[in-house]
Design a protein around this motif. Structure first.
Motif, PDB file in Angstrom:
ATOM      1  N   UNK A  31       0.898  -1.156   0.000  1.00  0.00           N
ATOM      2  CA  UNK A  31       0.000   0.000   0.000  1.00  0.00           C
ATOM      3  C   UNK A  31       0.932   1.200   0.000  1.00  0.00           C
ATOM      4  N   UNK A  32       1.144   1.771  -1.178  1.00  0.00           N
ATOM      5  CA  UNK A  32       2.111   2.871  -1.285  1.00  0.00           C
ATOM      6  C   UNK A  32       1.486   4.141  -0.714  1.00  0.00           C
ATOM      7  N   UNK A  33       1.847   4.437   0.533  1.00  0.00           N
ATOM      8  CA  UNK A  33       1.220   5.582   1.216  1.00  0.00           C
ATOM      9  C   UNK A  33       1.714   6.916   0.665  1.00  0.00           C
ATOM     10  N   UNK A  34       2.826   6.896  -0.078  1.00  0.00           N
ATOM     11  CA  UNK A  34       3.287   8.154  -0.686  1.00  0.00           C
ATOM     12  C   UNK A  34       2.579   8.409  -2.017  1.00  0.00           C
ATOM     13  N   UNK A  35       1.875   7.388  -2.534  1.00  0.00           N
ATOM     14  CA  UNK A  35       1.134   7.548  -3.796  1.00  0.00           C
ATOM     15  C   UNK A  35      -0.373   7.629  -3.565  1.00  0.00           C
ATOM     16  N   UNK A  36      -0.826   7.438  -2.312  1.00  0.00           N
ATOM     17  CA  UNK A  36      -2.251   7.587  -2.011  1.00  0.00           C
ATOM     18  C   UNK A  36      -3.043   6.287  -1.995  1.00  0.00           C
ATOM     19  N   UNK A  37      -2.360   5.135  -2.022  1.00  0.00           N
ATOM     20  CA  UNK A  37      -3.099   3.857  -2.001  1.00  0.00           C
ATOM     21  C   UNK A  37      -3.966   3.715  -0.746  1.00  0.00           C
ATOM     22  N   UNK A  38      -3.578   4.402   0.333  1.00  0.00           N
ATOM     23  CA  UNK A  38      -4.312   4.254   1.602  1.00  0.00           C
ATOM     24  C   UNK A  38      -5.707   4.866   1.564  1.00  0.00           C
ATOM     25  N   UNK A  39      -6.012   5.623   0.496  1.00  0.00           N
ATOM     26  CA  UNK A  39      -7.340   6.241   0.396  1.00  0.00           C
ATOM     27  C   UNK A  39      -8.269   5.462  -0.536  1.00  0.00           C
ATOM     28  N   UNK A  40      -7.787   4.365  -1.103  1.00  0.00           N
ATOM     29  CA  UNK A  40      -8.646   3.574  -1.999  1.00  0.00           C
ATOM     30  C   UNK A  40      -9.739   2.887  -1.175  1.00  0.00           C
ATOM     31  N   UNK A  41     -10.956   2.867  -1.704  1.00  0.00           N
ATOM     32  CA  UNK A  41     -12.078   2.305  -0.931  1.00  0.00           C
ATOM     33  C   UNK A  41     -11.823   0.887  -0.432  1.00  0.00           C
ATOM     34  N   UNK A  43      -9.064  -0.462   0.460  1.00  0.00           N
ATOM     35  CA  UNK A  43      -8.188  -0.454   1.637  1.00  0.00           C
ATOM     36  C   UNK A  43      -8.919   0.146   2.840  1.00  0.00           C
ATOM     37  N   UNK A  44      -9.658   1.224   2.613  1.00  0.00           N
ATOM     38  CA  UNK A  44     -10.402   1.840   3.726  1.00  0.00           C
ATOM     39  C   UNK A  44     -11.413   0.867   4.333  1.00  0.00           C
ATOM     40  N   UNK A  45     -11.868  -0.093   3.533  1.00  0.00           N
ATOM     41  CA  UNK A  45     -12.835  -1.070   4.056  1.00  0.00           C
ATOM     42  C   UNK A  45     -12.214  -1.914   5.167  1.00  0.00           C
ATOM     43  N   UNK A  46     -10.887  -2.116   5.111  1.00  0.00           N
ATOM     44  CA  UNK A  46     -10.250  -2.891   6.193  1.00  0.00           C
ATOM     45  C   UNK A  46      -9.449  -2.002   7.131  1.00  0.00           C
ATOM     46  N   UNK A  47      -9.149  -0.776   6.708  1.00  0.00           N
ATOM     47  CA  UNK A  47      -8.349   0.123   7.555  1.00  0.00           C
ATOM     48  C   UNK A  47      -8.971   1.523   7.490  1.00  0.00           C
ATOM     49  N   UNK A  62     -12.583 -18.009  14.665  1.00  0.00           N
ATOM     50  CA  UNK A  62     -13.718 -18.919  14.541  1.00  0.00           C
ATOM     51  C   UNK A  62     -13.692 -19.673  13.208  1.00  0.00           C
ATOM     52  N   UNK A  63     -12.506 -19.669  12.582  1.00  0.00           N
ATOM     53  CA  UNK A  63     -12.383 -20.342  11.285  1.00  0.00           C
ATOM     54  C   UNK A  63     -12.829 -19.474  10.126  1.00  0.00           C
ATOM     55  N   UNK A  64     -13.402 -18.298  10.447  1.00  0.00           N
ATOM     56  CA  UNK A  64     -13.845 -17.358   9.407  1.00  0.00           C
ATOM     57  C   UNK A  64     -12.763 -16.288   9.206  1.00  0.00           C
ATOM     58  N   UNK A  65     -12.736 -15.626   8.040  1.00  0.00           N
ATOM     59  CA  UNK A  65     -11.744 -14.561   7.834  1.00  0.00           C
ATOM     60  C   UNK A  65     -11.934 -13.432   8.844  1.00  0.00           C
ATOM     61  N   UNK A  66     -10.816 -12.832   9.228  1.00  0.00           N
ATOM     62  CA  UNK A  66     -10.865 -11.668  10.128  1.00  0.00           C
ATOM     63  C   UNK A  66      -9.953 -10.589   9.546  1.00  0.00           C
ATOM     64  N   UNK A  67     -10.399  -9.329   9.607  1.00  0.00           N
ATOM     65  CA  UNK A  67      -9.506  -8.243   9.206  1.00  0.00           C
ATOM     66  C   UNK A  67      -9.263  -7.340  10.405  1.00  0.00           C
ATOM     67  N   UNK A  68      -8.056  -6.815  10.469  1.00  0.00           N
ATOM     68  CA  UNK A  68      -7.642  -5.994  11.613  1.00  0.00           C
ATOM     69  C   UNK A  68      -6.771  -4.848  11.143  1.00  0.00           C
ATOM     70  N   UNK A  69      -6.935  -3.679  11.771  1.00  0.00           N
ATOM     71  CA  UNK A  69      -5.978  -2.581  11.597  1.00  0.00           C
ATOM     72  C   UNK A  69      -5.446  -2.204  12.971  1.00  0.00           C
ATOM     73  N   UNK A  70      -4.463  -1.307  13.032  1.00  0.00           N
ATOM     74  CA  UNK A  70      -3.711  -0.890  14.229  1.00  0.00           C
ATOM     75  C   UNK A  70      -2.642  -1.950  14.552  1.00  0.00           C
ATOM     76  N   UNK A  71      -1.385  -1.526  14.445  1.00  0.00           N
ATOM     77  CA  UNK A  71      -0.290  -2.488  14.577  1.00  0.00           C
ATOM     78  C   UNK A  71      -0.264  -3.174  15.940  1.00  0.00           C
ATOM     79  N   UNK A  72      -0.633  -2.456  17.011  1.00  0.00           N
ATOM     80  CA  UNK A  72      -0.626  -3.096  18.333  1.00  0.00           C
ATOM     81  C   UNK A  72      -1.661  -4.206  18.409  1.00  0.00           C
ATOM     82  N   UNK A  73      -2.834  -3.952  17.838  1.00  0.00           N
ATOM     83  CA  UNK A  73      -3.888  -4.976  17.835  1.00  0.00           C
ATOM     84  C   UNK A  73      -3.456  -6.175  16.990  1.00  0.00           C
ATOM     85  N   UNK A  74      -2.772  -5.897  15.887  1.00  0.00           N
ATOM     86  CA  UNK A  74      -2.329  -6.994  15.006  1.00  0.00           C
ATOM     87  C   UNK A  74      -1.251  -7.834  15.710  1.00  0.00           C
TER      88      UNK A  74
END
Ligand SMILES: N[C@@H](CCC(=O)N[C@@H](CS)C(=O)NCC(=O)O)C(=O)O
Length: 230
Positions: A31-41, A43-47, A62-74
């Motif tokens: 996710x090239x944050x210097x090119x703006x990838x972090x604002x793509x919908x 990516x925003x859906x998970x972060x 629970x065997x199901x997919x999980x998405x997480x943001x925040x490095x401490x939580x990860x």
């Protein structure tokens, strides 16, 4: 398989190091944050805070997919998933948590500001440089004192707290830090730097990073693109 959406910055390195330390199978998606990838919908859906890192683990608790943001939580999630680097007893776990929170609440944000005002700011503002450089030195003093009496931050075991603080300490020069002032922290830094998984982790996506010098990149990260209503 764990997908890690990331970039080779301190908060990204934390997760790359942890994944390497744990030997988990993962795919690094830049996710090239210097090119703006972090604002793509997508990516925003998970972060939703438009910041790396984020992960999607196809095999969640629970065997199901999980998405997480925040490095401490990860880091906590990966430590829970593997049973590694969180300490072995409840006491060790709380020691790890307090140093992880110290990093997330201070040793990352303040050092980030020191780096910003010393290196990236378009004008050099003495008050801001002094304020954040002094705070950086104070925070390195805190870890130096702790590391004078224990091998690692949470005690005698290497934990996710060390990974989190180390990832920020790699940029010590841009934060105005001279290791000569912090000998015990330097001993700890050298021990962690020598770990093979750490050396692999800091190389993840590293070949993609360019110096942050264009006005466009600075606008994306610090200017009107960052603060446009999304
Ligand atoms: N508290 C967050 C901070 C993450 C963060 O600041 N990420 C930076 C890179 S180190 C980022 O993605 N910046 C992009 C932006 O602000 O648009 C964490 O620890 O995950």
């Amino acid at each position: 398989m764990i997908d890690v959406y990331s970039w080779p910055t301190p908060n990204g390195h934390k997760i790359h190091i942890m994944l390497e330390e744990c030997g988990l199978a993962y795919r690094a998606i830049p996710i090239d944050i210097s090119a703006g990838d972090q604002f793509k919908p997508e990516f925003l859906a998970i972060s939703p805070n438009n910041k790396i890192p984020a992960i999607v683990d196809a095999d969640g608790p629970d065997g199901q997919p999980i998405s997480l943001f925040e490095s401490g939580a990860i880091l906590l999630y990966l430590a829970g998933k593997t049973g590694k680097f969180l300490g072995n007893t409840d006491r060790e776990k709380y020691d790890t948590l307090q140093w992880l929170m110290f990093q997330m609440g201070g040793f990352g944000p303040m050092l980030g500001q020191a780096h910003h005002f010393r290196i990236y700011a378009p004008e050099k503002i003495d008050y801001a440089i002094d304020r954040y450089t002094n705070e950086a030195r104070r925070l390195y003093g805190v870890i130096d004192k702790k590391l004078a009496s224990s091998e690692y931050l949470a005690g005698e075991e290497y934990t996710i707290a060390d990974i989190a603080v180390f990832a920020w300490a790699r940029s010590f020069a841009n934060q105005g830090i001279d290791w000569a002032d912090f000998p015990d922290a330097k001993r700890w830094f050298d021990v962690i730097s020598a770990r093979p998984a750490v050396q692999r982790g800091v190389q993840v996506l590293a070949n993609l990073r360019k110096p942050l010098e264009t006005d466009k990149s600075k606008d994306i990260l610090f200017g009107k693109t960052q603060y446009a209503k999304k």
